[in-house]
Design a protein around this motif. Structure first.
Motif, PDB file in Angstrom:
ATOM      1  N   LEU A   1       0.792  -1.108  -0.039  1.00  0.00           N
ATOM      2  CA  LEU A   1       0.015  -0.099  -0.026  1.00  0.00           C
ATOM      3  C   LEU A   1       0.771   1.396   0.069  1.00  0.00           C
TER       4      LEU A   1
ATOM      5  N   ASN B   1       1.141   3.963  -3.177  1.00  0.00           N
ATOM      6  CA  ASN B   1       0.663   5.521  -2.859  1.00  0.00           C
ATOM      7  C   ASN B   1       1.945   6.276  -3.192  1.00  0.00           C
TER       8      ASN B   1
ATOM      9  N   ASP C   1       1.840   9.283  -6.318  1.00  0.00           N
ATOM     10  CA  ASP C   1       2.295  10.434  -6.117  1.00  0.00           C
ATOM     11  C   ASP C   1       3.191  10.939  -7.024  1.00  0.00           C
TER      12      ASP C   1
ATOM     13  N   CYS D   1      -3.992   3.306  -7.727  1.00  0.00           N
ATOM     14  CA  CYS D   1      -4.954   3.585  -6.367  1.00  0.00           C
ATOM     15  C   CYS D   1      -5.887   2.555  -6.241  1.00  0.00           C
TER      16      CYS D   1
ATOM     17  N   LEU E   1      -7.050  -0.995  -3.307  1.00  0.00           N
ATOM     18  CA  LEU E   1      -8.242  -0.724  -2.687  1.00  0.00           C
ATOM     19  C   LEU E   1      -8.186  -1.929  -1.546  1.00  0.00           C
TER      20      LEU E   1
ATOM     21  N   LEU F   1      -6.872  -1.500   1.935  1.00  0.00           N
ATOM     22  CA  LEU F   1      -7.385  -0.447   2.838  1.00  0.00           C
ATOM     23  C   LEU F   1      -7.987  -1.216   4.015  1.00  0.00           C
TER      24      LEU F   1
ATOM     25  N   SER G   1      -7.449   8.382   6.563  1.00  0.00           N
ATOM     26  CA  SER G   1      -6.327   7.901   5.552  1.00  0.00           C
ATOM     27  C   SER G   1      -7.233   7.076   4.300  1.00  0.00           C
ATOM     28  N   VAL G   2      -8.196   6.442   4.651  1.00  0.00           N
ATOM     29  CA  VAL G   2      -9.131   5.633   3.638  1.00  0.00           C
ATOM     30  C   VAL G   2      -9.901   6.970   2.846  1.00  0.00           C
TER      31      VAL G   2
ATOM     32  N   HIS H   1      -7.752   8.503   0.277  1.00  0.00           N
ATOM     33  CA  HIS H   1      -7.472   7.386  -0.644  1.00  0.00           C
ATOM     34  C   HIS H   1      -8.531   7.484  -1.778  1.00  0.00           C
TER      35      HIS H   1
ATOM     36  N   ASN I   1      -8.777  10.827  -3.487  1.00  0.00           N
ATOM     37  CA  ASN I   1      -7.470  11.176  -4.554  1.00  0.00           C
ATOM     38  C   ASN I   1      -8.164  10.314  -5.961  1.00  0.00           C
TER      39      ASN I   1
ATOM     40  N   SER J   1     -16.545   7.467  -6.158  1.00  0.00           N
ATOM     41  CA  SER J   1     -15.421   7.463  -5.164  1.00  0.00           C
ATOM     42  C   SER J   1     -15.614   8.619  -4.144  1.00  0.00           C
TER      43      SER J   1
END
Length: 388
Positions: free
Chosen positions: A283, A287, A291, A306, A310, A313, A324-325, A328, A331, A348
């Motif tokens: 994970l 991430n 970025d 991303c 999933l 998570l 943080s979820v 995600h 994003n 989303s």
């Protein structure tokens, strides 16, 4: 007046903790301003409200110590009244000697001054774990203690006063251990740390790697929000650290940072199976790579990264209610919008908004941004339906 939802109770092997009186399922459990706080980004962060300006150009710098900054005259007046009148000359003295007032030192000094002024009685009630301190941490505390003694010797109310509670090194070690174990990392709208804070009630909340609540911030104000139903006579528990880590890494961080060994169910029982199925390193790597791809303008590949992770998570809990979820999914929503996938943006975005509503303050700019994008995508979809 609403009935109290929690009480301060002694919990075996943990010390004092906040425990629910009745079922808690919604709304903030509690909300409060800190007894004392300190910025971790002195050059580009308001010392009073912790607003961040990446450039720092718009800030007002204290003309005395030339160390702390404020985003407005209002914050400068508030900062002077609350703290800075007791520390401006102290900071100047240290800086002239080439010594920097670190966030830990600033927080500790402000806590002691507040304690003597009668506004930080929480300090005497806090638990701490000096028996678990490593020799290197003790040495660090001793060095900080020498600087703190120098600072207090220059502070009004402490000069020549040999009766305050921190005249011995043992008492100073206890104080640093208390603050390190019980202060909060205050986060900004992007969930990045901008300061440390000590709170009268929240500082008694204990840790679990399977928390039932989260801490959210608006400036320096903290809110404790339930992420699932908390039955009566249950501890209110938050996570002190990032949960997407292996059990050994979480335990090491808690031992190093907070001086205790975590024995929650995830650490003792369920963690190994969960982390064997969903390695946290996958994970984190995904991430980081996303970025990089976003920075390079490779939005489709970033979105793919991303989406691929999933299932991971689940490291944030069975119900996946964690900021943080939410970030995600937000994003993914933003990437979908860039790629003109309106339905992906909306779906989303809705997940992000639902999670943010449970894990962020109601007036959070991050929640507002996610809600605005989701609403725009929804309106776009409605127009598409009308045009069919």
């Amino acid at each position: 007046m609403s009935k109290p939802r929690y009480t301060l109770t002694e919990v075996p092997n943990k010390g004092k903790s906040l425990v629910s009186i009745r079922t808690i399922s919604s709304d903030p459990i509690l909300s409060e301003e800190p007894v004392a706080h300190a910025s971790t980004q002195v050059d580009n962060c308001c010392d009073s409200c912790l607003t961040v300006d990446p450039t720092g150009k718009e800030f007002l710098r204290c003309s005395g110590c030339k160390f702390v900054n404020y985003c407005s005259e209002k914050c400068q007046v508030k900062g002077w009244k609350n703290w800075h009148k007791n520390e401006c000359k102290v900071f100047s003295h240290l800086l002239q000697q080439g010594k920097t007032p670190t966030p830990t030192l600033v927080l500790t000094h402000r806590t002691v001054v507040s304690q003597i002024n009668g506004t930080a009685s929480v300090v005497d009630k806090l638990s701490y774990h000096t028996s678990n301190l490593t020799s290197s941490k003790k040495d660090m505390y001793i060095q900080l203690g020498c600087l703190l003694a120098e600072m207090l010797g220059l502070t009004k109310g402490f000069r020549g006063n040999k009766n305050h509670p921190y005249t011995s090194m043992d008492s100073v070690l206890d104080l640093f251990a208390k603050l390190e174990s019980n202060s909060f990392s205050i986060t900004d709208d992007n969930l990045s740390t901008v300061g440390y804070g000590l709170y009268n009630n929240c500082s008694f909340i204990n840790h679990s790697c399977e928390p039932n609540a989260v801490a959210a911030f608006n400036g320096t104000r903290i809110e404790i929000l339930p992420i699932r139903d908390i039955p009566p006579e249950n501890e209110i528990l938050i996570s002190y650290i990032e949960l997407a880590q292996l059990t050994a890494d979480r335990r090491n961080e808690l031992r190093e940072r907070y001086n205790f060994n975590c024995c929650c169910d995830r650490c003792a029982k369920t963690g190994a199976e969960l982390e064997a199925k969903y390695n946290p390193a996958v994970l984190v790597a995904a991430n980081d790579k996303a970025d990089e791809l976003i920075a390079a303008g490779e939005y489709q590949q970033a979105l793919q990264r991303c989406v691929e992770v999933l299932p991971y998570l689940g490291l944030y809990g069975e119900n996946q209610i964690h900021p943080s979820v939410g970030m995600h999914f937000f994003n993914i929503s933003k990437l979908s919008w860039r790629l003109e996938d309106t339905r992906g943006t909306y779906e989303s975005g809705m997940k992000a908004v639902q999670i943010f509503k449970k894990t962020l303050c109601s007036d959070s700019p991050l929640l507002r941004s996610a809600a605005a994008l989701t609403s725009e995508a929804h309106q776009f979809l409605l127009r598409e339906v009308k045009n069919l």
